[in-house]
Design a protein around this motif. Sequence first.
Motif, PDB file in Angstrom:
ATOM      1  N   LEU A  66       0.828  -1.206   0.000  1.00  0.00           N
ATOM      2  CA  LEU A  66       0.000   0.000   0.000  1.00  0.00           C
ATOM      3  C   LEU A  66       0.857   1.247   0.000  1.00  0.00           C
ATOM      4  CD1 LEU A  66      -2.778   1.268   0.050  1.00  0.00           C
ATOM      5  CD2 LEU A  66      -2.761   1.095   2.544  1.00  0.00           C
ATOM      6  N   GLU A  67       1.901   1.260   0.818  1.00  0.00           N
ATOM      7  CA  GLU A  67       2.773   2.438   0.873  1.00  0.00           C
ATOM      8  C   GLU A  67       3.419   2.706  -0.478  1.00  0.00           C
ATOM      9  OE1 GLU A  67       6.717   4.105   3.293  1.00  0.00           O
ATOM     10  OE2 GLU A  67       5.705   2.267   3.949  1.00  0.00           O
ATOM     11  N   ALA A  68       3.857   1.631  -1.152  1.00  0.00           N
ATOM     12  CA  ALA A  68       4.475   1.806  -2.471  1.00  0.00           C
ATOM     13  C   ALA A  68       3.456   2.324  -3.481  1.00  0.00           C
ATOM     14  CB  ALA A  68       5.070   0.480  -2.946  1.00  0.00           C
ATOM     15  N   GLY A  69       2.242   1.778  -3.445  1.00  0.00           N
ATOM     16  CA  GLY A  69       1.208   2.228  -4.371  1.00  0.00           C
ATOM     17  C   GLY A  69       0.832   3.680  -4.151  1.00  0.00           C
ATOM     18  N   ILE A  70       0.674   4.068  -2.892  1.00  0.00           N
ATOM     19  CA  ILE A  70       0.368   5.469  -2.591  1.00  0.00           C
ATOM     20  C   ILE A  70       1.515   6.366  -3.034  1.00  0.00           C
ATOM     21  CG2 ILE A  70       0.033   7.126  -0.709  1.00  0.00           C
ATOM     22  CD1 ILE A  70      -1.574   5.005   0.754  1.00  0.00           C
ATOM     23  N   GLY A  71       2.751   5.895  -2.820  1.00  0.00           N
ATOM     24  CA  GLY A  71       3.911   6.684  -3.233  1.00  0.00           C
ATOM     25  C   GLY A  71       3.921   6.935  -4.726  1.00  0.00           C
ATOM     26  N   ILE A  72       3.639   5.911  -5.520  1.00  0.00           N
ATOM     27  CA  ILE A  72       3.600   6.062  -6.972  1.00  0.00           C
ATOM     28  C   ILE A  72       2.514   7.056  -7.373  1.00  0.00           C
ATOM     29  CG2 ILE A  72       3.064   4.858  -9.128  1.00  0.00           C
ATOM     30  CD1 ILE A  72       4.373   2.354  -7.821  1.00  0.00           C
ATOM     31  N   TYR A  73       1.366   6.938  -6.746  1.00  0.00           N
ATOM     32  CA  TYR A  73       0.247   7.831  -7.044  1.00  0.00           C
ATOM     33  C   TYR A  73       0.603   9.277  -6.712  1.00  0.00           C
ATOM     34  CZ  TYR A  73      -4.527   9.693  -6.927  1.00  0.00           C
ATOM     35  OH  TYR A  73      -5.656  10.442  -7.145  1.00  0.00           O
ATOM     36  N   LEU A  74       1.195   9.483  -5.545  1.00  0.00           N
ATOM     37  CA  LEU A  74       1.527  10.843  -5.128  1.00  0.00           C
ATOM     38  C   LEU A  74       2.654  11.433  -5.968  1.00  0.00           C
ATOM     39  CD1 LEU A  74       1.274  10.553  -1.232  1.00  0.00           C
ATOM     40  CD2 LEU A  74      -0.457  11.283  -2.875  1.00  0.00           C
ATOM     41  N   ARG A  75       3.576  10.606  -6.400  1.00  0.00           N
ATOM     42  CA  ARG A  75       4.619  11.106  -7.310  1.00  0.00           C
ATOM     43  C   ARG A  75       3.997  11.555  -8.623  1.00  0.00           C
ATOM     44  NH1 ARG A  75       7.324   6.718  -4.908  1.00  0.00           N
ATOM     45  NH2 ARG A  75       9.087   7.429  -3.630  1.00  0.00           N
ATOM     46  N   GLY A  76       3.029  10.791  -9.093  1.00  0.00           N
ATOM     47  CA  GLY A  76       2.360  11.154 -10.331  1.00  0.00           C
ATOM     48  C   GLY A  76       1.657  12.500 -10.230  1.00  0.00           C
ATOM     49  N   LEU A  77       1.189  12.834  -9.041  1.00  0.00           N
ATOM     50  CA  LEU A  77       0.555  14.144  -8.833  1.00  0.00           C
ATOM     51  C   LEU A  77       1.561  15.243  -8.532  1.00  0.00           C
ATOM     52  CD1 LEU A  77      -2.505  13.138  -6.601  1.00  0.00           C
ATOM     53  CD2 LEU A  77      -2.537  13.756  -9.008  1.00  0.00           C
ATOM     54  N   GLY A  78       2.808  14.858  -8.353  1.00  0.00           N
ATOM     55  CA  GLY A  78       3.836  15.842  -8.045  1.00  0.00           C
ATOM     56  C   GLY A  78       3.871  16.245  -6.593  1.00  0.00           C
ATOM     57  N   LEU A  79       3.274  15.414  -5.717  1.00  0.00           N
ATOM     58  CA  LEU A  79       3.227  15.763  -4.296  1.00  0.00           C
ATOM     59  C   LEU A  79       4.462  15.316  -3.542  1.00  0.00           C
ATOM     60  CD1 LEU A  79      -0.517  15.082  -3.535  1.00  0.00           C
ATOM     61  CD2 LEU A  79       0.690  17.226  -3.206  1.00  0.00           C
TER      62      LEU A  79
END
Length: 205
Positions: free
Chosen positions: A187-200
Amino acid sequence: MGKRGYHHGNLKQALVDAALGLIETKGPTGFTLSEAAKNAGVTPAAVYRHFEGREDLIAECARQGHEIFADLMAHAFNGGEPSALAAFEATGRAYLAFARRFPGHYMAMFESGTSVNATPELAAAARRSSAVLEHAAEELSNHIPPEKRPPPSMFSAHIWAMSHGVVELFARGRPGANAPFPPEDLLEAGIGIYLRGLGLIAPDD
């Protein structure tokens, strides 16, 4: 258990507790109202003093689940401390913790087929639980320029779906549960990928 719960005025909660135990062992559609009554130590007729039928009983299990879920998520968010990012990630971990600790409630909420609009009380509790994650997403997305900022409801729905998928596939002892990584790491890795995609968060070096 006998009829102690009924005599003490706790028949309704005794029936909910009995239903939760049956949901855990048999699934949300695998038990009868008579079984719930028997496990609560009362006659089937006594159930109708509080519930119209099994679906109404399951809806109450789901309502209580959403209340617990909202409390756990709010505690994890902790007012956005120590940072919006840390608080947001904590809400994701709280989702996994809830599914493990309260499997009967979780199944009543998400696997019973019961609509969140089955009762006004359930609808209100479901709105409260989803609002916690949506607020966490809104706080975090404030760091994104307005023209690139996704709606908080969409943002939170994406994370909710990701969390739910990890729970269903890897965190509840089902086929595929023996993943090569702990559910929290997935979950942490998935959230990290998602947040990187948003530039957060910054991309990996």
